[in-house]
Design a protein around this motif. Structure first.
Motif, PDB file in Angstrom:
ATOM      1  N   PRO A  33       0.807  -1.226   0.000  1.00 50.86           N
ATOM      2  CA  PRO A  33       0.000   0.000   0.000  1.00 50.86           C
ATOM      3  C   PRO A  33       0.841   1.278   0.000  1.00 50.86           C
ATOM      4  CG  PRO A  33      -0.831  -1.542   1.632  1.00 50.86           C
ATOM      5  CD  PRO A  33       0.469  -2.095   1.106  1.00 50.86           C
ATOM      6  N   LEU A  34       2.010   1.221   0.630  1.00 52.16           N
ATOM      7  CA  LEU A  34       2.847   2.406   0.733  1.00 52.16           C
ATOM      8  C   LEU A  34       4.274   2.051   0.331  1.00 52.16           C
ATOM      9  CD1 LEU A  34       1.795   5.171   1.786  1.00 52.16           C
ATOM     10  CD2 LEU A  34       3.042   4.715   3.874  1.00 52.16           C
ATOM     11  N   ASN A  35       4.891   2.912  -0.450  1.00 51.80           N
ATOM     12  CA  ASN A  35       6.287   2.769  -0.850  1.00 51.80           C
ATOM     13  C   ASN A  35       7.046   3.991  -0.362  1.00 51.80           C
ATOM     14  OD1 ASN A  35       6.329   0.367  -2.789  1.00 51.80           O
ATOM     15  ND2 ASN A  35       4.655   1.606  -3.598  1.00 51.80           N
ATOM     16  N   ILE A  36       8.225   3.770   0.188  1.00 47.47           N
ATOM     17  CA  ILE A  36       9.096   4.871   0.577  1.00 47.47           C
ATOM     18  C   ILE A  36      10.363   4.764  -0.254  1.00 47.47           C
ATOM     19  CG2 ILE A  36      10.435   5.970   2.407  1.00 47.47           C
ATOM     20  CD1 ILE A  36       8.454   4.766   4.422  1.00 47.47           C
ATOM     21  N   LEU A  37      10.647   5.816  -1.001  1.00 51.72           N
ATOM     22  CA  LEU A  37      11.842   5.888  -1.825  1.00 51.72           C
ATOM     23  C   LEU A  37      12.887   6.722  -1.091  1.00 51.72           C
ATOM     24  CD1 LEU A  37      13.430   5.557  -4.493  1.00 51.72           C
ATOM     25  CD2 LEU A  37      12.194   7.583  -5.332  1.00 51.72           C
ATOM     26  N   PHE A  38      14.002   6.115  -0.757  1.00 49.33           N
ATOM     27  CA  PHE A  38      15.112   6.744  -0.053  1.00 49.33           C
ATOM     28  C   PHE A  38      16.149   7.139  -1.091  1.00 49.33           C
ATOM     29  CE2 PHE A  38      19.016   5.494   2.736  1.00 49.33           C
ATOM     30  CZ  PHE A  38      19.282   6.817   3.050  1.00 49.33           C
ATOM     31  N   LEU A  39      16.311   8.440  -1.302  1.00 45.81           N
ATOM     32  CA  LEU A  39      17.323   8.942  -2.223  1.00 45.81           C
ATOM     33  C   LEU A  39      18.513   9.416  -1.406  1.00 45.81           C
ATOM     34  CD1 LEU A  39      15.028  10.836  -4.758  1.00 45.81           C
ATOM     35  CD2 LEU A  39      15.915   8.498  -4.879  1.00 45.81           C
ATOM     36  N   TRP A  40      19.658   8.861  -1.704  1.00 44.97           N
ATOM     37  CA  TRP A  40      20.847   9.077  -0.903  1.00 44.97           C
ATOM     38  C   TRP A  40      22.050   9.217  -1.832  1.00 44.97           C
ATOM     39  CZ3 TRP A  40      24.804   5.333  -0.929  1.00 44.97           C
ATOM     40  CH2 TRP A  40      24.483   4.156  -1.625  1.00 44.97           C
ATOM     41  N   GLY A  41      23.202   9.463  -1.219  1.00 48.92           N
ATOM     42  CA  GLY A  41      24.437   9.552  -1.984  1.00 48.92           C
ATOM     43  C   GLY A  41      25.601   8.988  -1.193  1.00 48.92           C
ATOM     44  N   ARG A  42      26.518   8.422  -1.895  1.00 46.86           N
ATOM     45  CA  ARG A  42      27.725   7.866  -1.301  1.00 46.86           C
ATOM     46  C   ARG A  42      28.520   8.994  -0.639  1.00 46.86           C
ATOM     47  NH1 ARG A  42      28.939   6.401  -5.581  1.00 46.86           N
ATOM     48  NH2 ARG A  42      30.219   8.119  -6.274  1.00 46.86           N
ATOM     49  N   ARG A  82      14.570  14.343 -11.665  1.00 44.10           N
ATOM     50  CA  ARG A  82      13.138  14.027 -11.704  1.00 44.10           C
ATOM     51  C   ARG A  82      12.395  14.593 -10.493  1.00 44.10           C
ATOM     52  NH1 ARG A  82      10.314   8.045 -12.232  1.00 44.10           N
ATOM     53  NH2 ARG A  82       8.258   8.709 -11.559  1.00 44.10           N
ATOM     54  N   PHE A  83      13.016  14.501  -9.315  1.00 41.29           N
ATOM     55  CA  PHE A  83      12.354  14.942  -8.095  1.00 41.29           C
ATOM     56  C   PHE A  83      12.799  16.326  -7.638  1.00 41.29           C
ATOM     57  CE2 PHE A  83      11.687  10.352  -7.923  1.00 41.29           C
ATOM     58  CZ  PHE A  83      10.320  10.336  -7.738  1.00 41.29           C
ATOM     59  N   GLY A  84      13.587  17.019  -8.455  1.00 45.38           N
ATOM     60  CA  GLY A  84      13.995  18.371  -8.137  1.00 45.38           C
ATOM     61  C   GLY A  84      14.751  18.474  -6.822  1.00 45.38           C
ATOM     62  N   LEU A  85      15.661  17.549  -6.604  1.00 41.51           N
ATOM     63  CA  LEU A  85      16.383  17.527  -5.331  1.00 41.51           C
ATOM     64  C   LEU A  85      17.316  18.719  -5.190  1.00 41.51           C
ATOM     65  CD1 LEU A  85      17.437  13.807  -4.855  1.00 41.51           C
ATOM     66  CD2 LEU A  85      15.437  14.994  -3.974  1.00 41.51           C
ATOM     67  N   HIS A  86      17.322  19.264  -3.984  1.00 37.35           N
ATOM     68  CA  HIS A  86      18.268  20.315  -3.620  1.00 37.35           C
ATOM     69  C   HIS A  86      19.212  19.810  -2.538  1.00 37.35           C
ATOM     70  CE1 HIS A  86      16.345  23.419  -5.996  1.00 37.35           C
ATOM     71  NE2 HIS A  86      15.191  22.926  -5.587  1.00 37.35           N
ATOM     72  N   GLY A  87      18.960  18.637  -2.026  1.00 29.00           N
ATOM     73  CA  GLY A  87      19.798  18.043  -1.002  1.00 29.00           C
ATOM     74  C   GLY A  87      19.313  16.639  -0.697  1.00 29.00           C
ATOM     75  N   ILE A  88      20.182  15.890  -0.063  1.00 33.52           N
ATOM     76  CA  ILE A  88      19.864  14.530   0.352  1.00 33.52           C
ATOM     77  C   ILE A  88      20.281  14.362   1.797  1.00 33.52           C
ATOM     78  CG2 ILE A  88      19.840  13.397  -1.891  1.00 33.52           C
ATOM     79  CD1 ILE A  88      22.803  12.741  -1.495  1.00 33.52           C
ATOM     80  N   PRO A  89      19.723  13.432   2.502  1.00 37.09           N
ATOM     81  CA  PRO A  89      18.767  12.443   2.023  1.00 37.09           C
ATOM     82  C   PRO A  89      17.393  13.061   1.769  1.00 37.09           C
ATOM     83  CG  PRO A  89      18.976  12.248   4.391  1.00 37.09           C
ATOM     84  CD  PRO A  89      19.980  13.284   3.939  1.00 37.09           C
ATOM     85  N   ALA A  90      16.664  12.389   0.917  1.00 38.15           N
ATOM     86  CA  ALA A  90      15.271  12.742   0.664  1.00 38.15           C
ATOM     87  C   ALA A  90      14.485  11.442   0.616  1.00 38.15           C
ATOM     88  CB  ALA A  90      15.127  13.505  -0.646  1.00 38.15           C
ATOM     89  N   GLY A 101       3.952  12.593  -0.691  1.00 40.09           N
ATOM     90  CA  GLY A 101       4.736  13.651  -0.077  1.00 40.09           C
ATOM     91  C   GLY A 101       6.195  13.299  -0.006  1.00 40.09           C
ATOM     92  N   ARG A 102       6.928  14.204   0.633  1.00 38.12           N
ATOM     93  CA  ARG A 102       8.371  14.023   0.766  1.00 38.12           C
ATOM     94  C   ARG A 102       8.795  14.399   2.169  1.00 38.12           C
ATOM     95  NH1 ARG A 102      12.089  18.466  -2.395  1.00 38.12           N
ATOM     96  NH2 ARG A 102      11.728  17.006  -4.039  1.00 38.12           N
ATOM     97  N   ILE A 103       9.819  13.716   2.613  1.00 40.13           N
ATOM     98  CA  ILE A 103      10.484  14.048   3.869  1.00 40.13           C
ATOM     99  C   ILE A 103      11.910  14.385   3.460  1.00 40.13           C
ATOM    100  CG2 ILE A 103      11.198  13.242   6.138  1.00 40.13           C
ATOM    101  CD1 ILE A 103       8.907  11.120   5.896  1.00 40.13           C
ATOM    102  N   THR A 104      12.268  15.652   3.594  1.00 48.18           N
ATOM    103  CA  THR A 104      13.602  16.048   3.170  1.00 48.18           C
ATOM    104  C   THR A 104      14.495  16.241   4.373  1.00 48.18           C
ATOM    105  OG1 THR A 104      12.551  18.190   2.814  1.00 48.18           O
ATOM    106  CG2 THR A 104      13.340  17.067   0.899  1.00 48.18           C
ATOM    107  N   SER A 105      15.731  15.959   4.115  1.00 49.16           N
ATOM    108  CA  SER A 105      16.739  15.914   5.146  1.00 49.16           C
ATOM    109  C   SER A 105      16.375  14.777   6.099  1.00 49.16           C
ATOM    110  CB  SER A 105      16.860  17.251   5.865  1.00 49.16           C
ATOM    111  OG  SER A 105      18.006  17.269   6.674  1.00 49.16           O
ATOM    112  N   TRP A 106      16.964  14.727   7.225  1.00 49.37           N
ATOM    113  CA  TRP A 106      16.647  13.691   8.218  1.00 49.37           C
ATOM    114  C   TRP A 106      16.056  14.399   9.411  1.00 49.37           C
ATOM    115  CZ3 TRP A 106      15.300   9.001   8.866  1.00 49.37           C
ATOM    116  CH2 TRP A 106      15.368   8.386  10.110  1.00 49.37           C
ATOM    117  N   PRO A 107      14.748  14.241   9.654  1.00 45.50           N
ATOM    118  CA  PRO A 107      14.106  14.973  10.742  1.00 45.50           C
ATOM    119  C   PRO A 107      14.331  14.367  12.119  1.00 45.50           C
ATOM    120  CG  PRO A 107      12.509  13.578   9.658  1.00 45.50           C
ATOM    121  CD  PRO A 107      13.808  13.427   8.896  1.00 45.50           C
ATOM    122  N   GLY A 108      14.976  13.215  12.175  1.00 41.43           N
ATOM    123  CA  GLY A 108      15.127  12.467  13.415  1.00 41.43           C
ATOM    124  C   GLY A 108      14.201  11.269  13.383  1.00 41.43           C
TER     125      GLY A 108
END
Length: 126
Positions: A33-42, A82-90, A101-108
């Motif tokens: 029902p729900l997918n979470i896409l974690f966009l990250w960088g090395r 595609r997702f207009g990222l300005h920073g990661i993680p997203a 929706g999106r959760i940008t940065s790491w909120p804790g």
């Protein structure tokens, strides 16, 4: 390419790897029902903070109704575009192929869990 700061993350916290070419087909599978896409960088310090927090209490970040997906946007810049990222993680939350929706940065840890559980409740997913 391997993740050097948290090298075993994807073995210890299984996520399905996707890329910009495969994401739409994976989301269309409607397996969860729900997918979470974690966009990250090395070698991304904030990404590593998120990974470590998730490993410290992995059970808090795993819901039977949620499928985790991930992509290293440094190796797949088309995903970042595609997702207009300005920073990661997203983190992007999807119901099927529909972006909720999106959760940008790491909120804790607690704020992240609360945001996901709010989406699950809004979708009336037990």
């Amino acid at each position: 390419m391997a993740d050097t700061a948290v090298p075993q993350f994807f073995e210890q916290f299984p996520m399905q790897r996707v890329d910009s070419a495969s994401l739409d087909a994976v989301l269309a599978e409607d397996a969860h029902p729900l997918n979470i896409l974690f966009l990250w960088g090395r070698d991304c310090p904030n990404c590593d903070i998120a990974k470590r927090a998730m490993l410290l209490a992995a059970e808090r970040f795993q819901w039977p109704q949620v499928r985790w997906l991930h992509d290293n946007v440094y190796d797949d810049p088309a995903m970042g575009t595609r997702f207009g990222l300005h920073g990661i993680p997203a983190f992007f939350v999807f119901a099927g192929a529909r972006k909720l929706g999106r959760i940008t940065s790491w909120p804790g840890a607690q704020a992240f869990v609360d945001a996901v559980e709010k989406q699950l409740n809004q979708l009336s997913i037990p």
